[in-house]
Design an enzyme around this catalytic site. Structure first.
Site: not given
Ligand code: BGC
Length: 894
Positions: A478, A757
């Site tokens: 990501e 997270e």
């Molecule tokens: C990310 C988040 C991001 C979100 C959107 C995720 O995959 O890691 O931090 O803001 O997607 O909702």
């Protein structure tokens, strides 16, 4: 040389000094364009020092007798943002800067020791370099590294030489066998098709009379490699390419530009494969000795291709390169139950492992990086999703070699040694944190070791996710510039490090990637639009509340922190467009739009869901109000009275609509979630008569969870503020200091070294949140950091006089803390607070920088036993005094 008039002549004292002169927030920057802004710090032994006048001169070759710019004696106290406009700067020239100032004691400083800046290109036409590629369109599906090179002659004594360089992809540049800089991941990640940064380096010392060689190694990087969860590649193009122009001035006054062109040669490099997510394979056997020296014969190399690039998209980097920042030696090597040999660095981080290896030709050293062990102490890779994070080095001979990846970074605390010639030793491995080079501005320590570890984790969360852009996470497939994460963490980040140039750059990409209607991409640079049909993003890739609001909240935060109106001017149209977008899509004042993340990953979500329980209408409209209110204030700051009025009125309408819609007739919020209460309070959306009821409502909801938060991205950053701003400092500290699940300190107790997270990334029973989204290095919840600085240490900005020109020092004593010791290095110098408390006796040491003032507020003070020369008066339950610059040691009883 002029003399200052001594307008307020009190007494002749020790010297006033000019310290820390910066140009555009940087010390001696090389390659800047746009307006030039000079700032400095005043040094003096006195208290209450105010600058009464300054003079700035800019000259060439240290010649200040005939300066290019001279402000002349200018009265006033501006020392942070003196803007120099209207000068026809030459391109790639070193300009020297010096400053002097007078103070209110009649003191006059000496001229500062000269600083400098090197100008970037002044007009696009001066860019003559072509983009040369050792690849062809047939290489679109590979991620190998290439070389490009050229020899050239230097025909005289060089006075100065600057190289301006950039790439499609990533590059390392070399001249005469040496790398020209320590920058990594240049040219950085921007919305490449609209904005491509070039770097400027001083290469005067690298050149010699006669034949010279220049070359670059290139890698796929963000430009051409795989990015985004759908694992698409070639987001911006299908070939890497390099461009540079060396701008030489000879001692005899002549000048010359050596620019990349079709006469360059190319070849494959020893980098067989390099990708941001997957790692790198390097075959030392394919190294080409001397490829970057003039003596090298490149006859067998191939012709380069020219890749067309509009010179109008080139922009000077203006600071903040990525580089190796902190070394972490390996702590231990151990064998897991499953038999893997694993290196543990004791710190979750982003960067790479430097390693020393000695083998035979063809032997492989292979390291696979990862973040955490599972509950049995075995290697846990699932949360990396498809990211391989694997680095392979193939030995060319039996000599010891040292290596780290060129064009890939890893998020890790551990690495499995998948292959190694001989026995790996601890001293063979050092991890390096690699991130954008920002000055560290904040320090915070207190008597509670868990809170200190939390601070450490917040800072390392920042170090791990400020690699050229603000990312969500650094390990899985990501690593994107999620706007929401950036917005949430911006204020905290801006305490810890000087973020001005970092965010200013990213905000320009945010603007570049806005939709024609003003919508803001979920990730910046936007590589998702038009590319994903993922379950999450099928409903849209732009314009979510709290995410899109980065367009307004980040500039506002920079304005508050640095007091610089330029950021408002620079982002004005972008901010206005975002407000316009929300306005266009609001129905009867209630805003909502397609895909919303809401209170993302809140614990009041339905089992297994990412979406918290707070309704989207409410979150969206709350942010719509908040951003509009901030925009109206910013319009006022830059004296756009028409907009200030228009958006001020719009703001009032939105607030009224919010109140009518989301409060019932008894003054209860219709959404009974912690987050609904928190943002209503913090964004000031509660009707005055219901404020206390809302506060009590929040306390009730907190109680229901036995004092725990169940908030997500939207509510968490402001939870403690919503309590402490409404008379509940104790409850704010209680929440902060909870250490059972779920809480900030729960992670600390579980051994975290960065921020997770999910609150339940690692659950109390040892199981983990689903691997499809479980990062252990995600800075968002680290947004509590700002509460520690602003409230616990009490280093607060005065919105009316921002940038710490006037500070509000209001530390809140509590949390059973014996002391808090914190500082913030402002544009004027350090603002520092240290309080310690024994029973009801408090000692408070405060530093107020010169040329600034502060209100010092003594929390719950009933008696001041040592005012250190200040005059305190009663203010509600506290005592307060106005302070000029200097250091104060105050004692009081609470
Ligand atoms: C990310 C988040 C991001 C979100 C959107 C995720 O995959 O890691 O931090 O803001 O997607 O909702």
């Amino acid at each position: 040389m002029m003399e200052f008039s001594k307008n307020i002549f009190w007494e002749d004292k020790e010297m006033l000094e000019i310290e820390d002169v910066k140009v555009n927030y940087l010390v001696n920057p090389v390659g800047i364009s746009g307006d030039i802004q000079i700032g400095w710090v005043l040094g003096s032994d006195k208290k209450n020092v105010v600058q009464t006048a300054y003079q700035v001169q800019i000259g060439k070759d240290l010649n200040f007798d005939h300066p290019v710019f001279d402000s002349g004696e200018t009265s006033g106290d501006e020392s942070a943002h003196v803007t120099v406009q209207g000068i026809d700067w030459e391109s790639a020239v070193k300009y020297d800067v010096r400053v002097k100032a007078c103070d209110n004691y009649g003191g006059e400083s000496q001229w500062s020791t000269p600083s400098f800046f090197v100008s970037g290109l002044q007009t696009a036409d001066e860019w003559t370099a072509e983009f040369v590629s050792a690849e062809t369109p047939d290489d679109k599906d590979n991620s190998k590294g290439t070389y490009v090179r050229k020899t050239f002659d230097i025909k005289g004594k060089v006075k100065s030489a600057y190289v301006l360089s950039t790439a499609l992809g990533l590059y390392h540049m070399f001249i005469n066998g040496k790398r020209v800089s320590t920058d990594e991941f240049a040219p950085g990640w921007t919305s490449y098709n609209k904005r491509l940064l070039y770097q400027t380096y001083n290469v005067t010392e690298c050149l010699k009379e006669g034949p010279n060689a220049v070359g670059a190694m290139l890698g796929a990087g963000w430009y051409k490699g795989v990015m985004g969860f759908k694992l698409f590649r070639n987001h911006y193009g299908i070939q890497t390419a390099f461009a540079c122009q060396i701008m030489i001035r000879y001692e005899d006054g002549k000048s010359e530009v050596i620019a990349s062109d079709g006469s360059w040669k190319g070849n494959d490099s020893p980098v067989l494969f390099s990708e941001i997510y997957d790692g790198e394979i390097y075959d030392a056997g394919k190294e080409i000795d001397g490829w970057d020296t003039a003596a090298f014969d490149d006859d067998s190399w191939r012709e380069v291709n020219i890749v067309p690039v509009s010179r109008n998209i080139l922009v000077a980097q203006n600071g903040c390169p990525v580089t190796e920042m902190t070394a972490i030696p390996a702590k231990r090597i151990f064998t897991t139950k499953q038999g893997d040999t694993v290196i543990d660095f004791g710190q979750n981080l982003t960067g790479w492992i430097h390693f020393k290896v000695k083998g035979k030709t063809g032997d492989k050293a292979e390291l696979k990086c990862f973040e955490v062990l599972d509950s049995d102490g075995n290697v846990y890779l699932d949360n990396l999703r498809s990211a391989k994070e694997t680095v392979v080095y193939i030995c060319k001979d039996d000599r010891e070699a040292e290596y780290h990846p060129y064009f890939s970074f890893q998020g890790f605390q551990y690495a499995v040694i998948a292959s190694w010639p001989g026995t790996p030793e601890l001293t063979d491995f050092t991890a390096w944190a690699v991130h954008s080079d920002m000055e560290e501005t904040g320090t915070f320590v207190c008597s509670n070791p868990d809170l200190n570890q939390l601070q450490h984790n917040i800072k390392w969360g920042m170090k791990g996710n400020f690699l050229d852009i603000p990312t969500d996470c650094p390990q899985r497939d990501e690593r994107l510039g999620w706007t929401g994460d950036s917005e949430i963490f911006c204020r905290t980040a801006s305490y810890i490090m000087n973020t001005y140039t970092f965010y200013s750059k990213w905000l320009k990409d945010l603007e570049a990637d806005q939709t024609p209607e003003g919508g803001v991409a979920h990730v910046v640079p936007d590589i998702l639009t038009g590319k994903v049909d993922d379950w999450l993003l099928k409903d849209g890739t732009h314009s979510a509340a709290a995410w899109g609001d980065a367009a307004v909240i980040n500039p506002w935060t920079l304005y508050l922190t640095y007091g610089d109106k330029a950021v408002i001017v620079n982002q004005y149209e972008s901010m206005k467009a975002w407000i316009g977008f929300m306005q266009n899509h609001a129905v009867d004042g209630i805003w909502n739009y397609q895909l919303q993340f809401g209170d993302w990953v809140a614990l009041d979500a339905e089992e297994g869901s990412y979406f918290g329980a707070t309704p989207n209408d409410l979150t969206c409209t709350a942010y719509y109000a908040y951003s509009t209110g901030l925009f109206a204030k910013m319009a006022e700051v830059i004296e756009n009275w028409e907009d200030a009025k228009k958006y001020g009125e719009l703001y009032k309408e939105i607030v009224k609509g919010y109140q009518d819609h989301f409060f019932d007739k008894d003054g209860e919020l219709t959404a009974q979630t912690q987050t609904a209460h928190i943002i209503s309070l913090y964004f000031n959306l509660v009707p005055a008569e219901y404020r206390e009821k809302t506060v009590q409502g929040l306390l009730g909801l907190l109680d229901k969870e036995n004092g725990h938060l169940v908030t997500g991205f939207v509510g968490t950053p402001y939870f403690c503020h919503a309590l402490s701003q409404n008379g509940h400092v104790k409850e704010a500290y209680d929440l902060l200091l909870k250490d059972d699940f779920p809480s900030w300190l729960y992670q600390v107790k579980k051994g975290a070294t960065t921020i997770w997270e999910h609150w339940d990334g690692l659950k109390p029973d040892g199981t983990m949140w689903s691997p499809d989204m479980n990062s252990f290095n995600h800075y968002a919840y680290g947004a509590i950091g700002e509460w520690l600085y602003r409230v616990s240490a009490g280093i607060e900005i005065d919105e009316k006089n921002p940038g710490y020109k006037h500070s509000i020092i209001y530390p809140r004593i509590g949390g059973n803390l014996a002391f808090v010791d914190a500082s913030f290095n402002s544009m004027y110098g350090p603002v520092a607070v240290k309080w310690s408390c024994i029973k009801s006796e408090v000692t408070l040491n405060v530093t107020v920088p010169h040329n600034t003032t502060a209100d010092i507020i003594l929390d719950q003070a009933v008696q001041v036993t040592d005012a250190d020369g200040l005059i305190f008066s009663a203010l509600e339950n506290n005592m307060t005094a106005k302070a000029g610059s200097g250091k104060y040691s105050i004692r009081f009883i609470k």
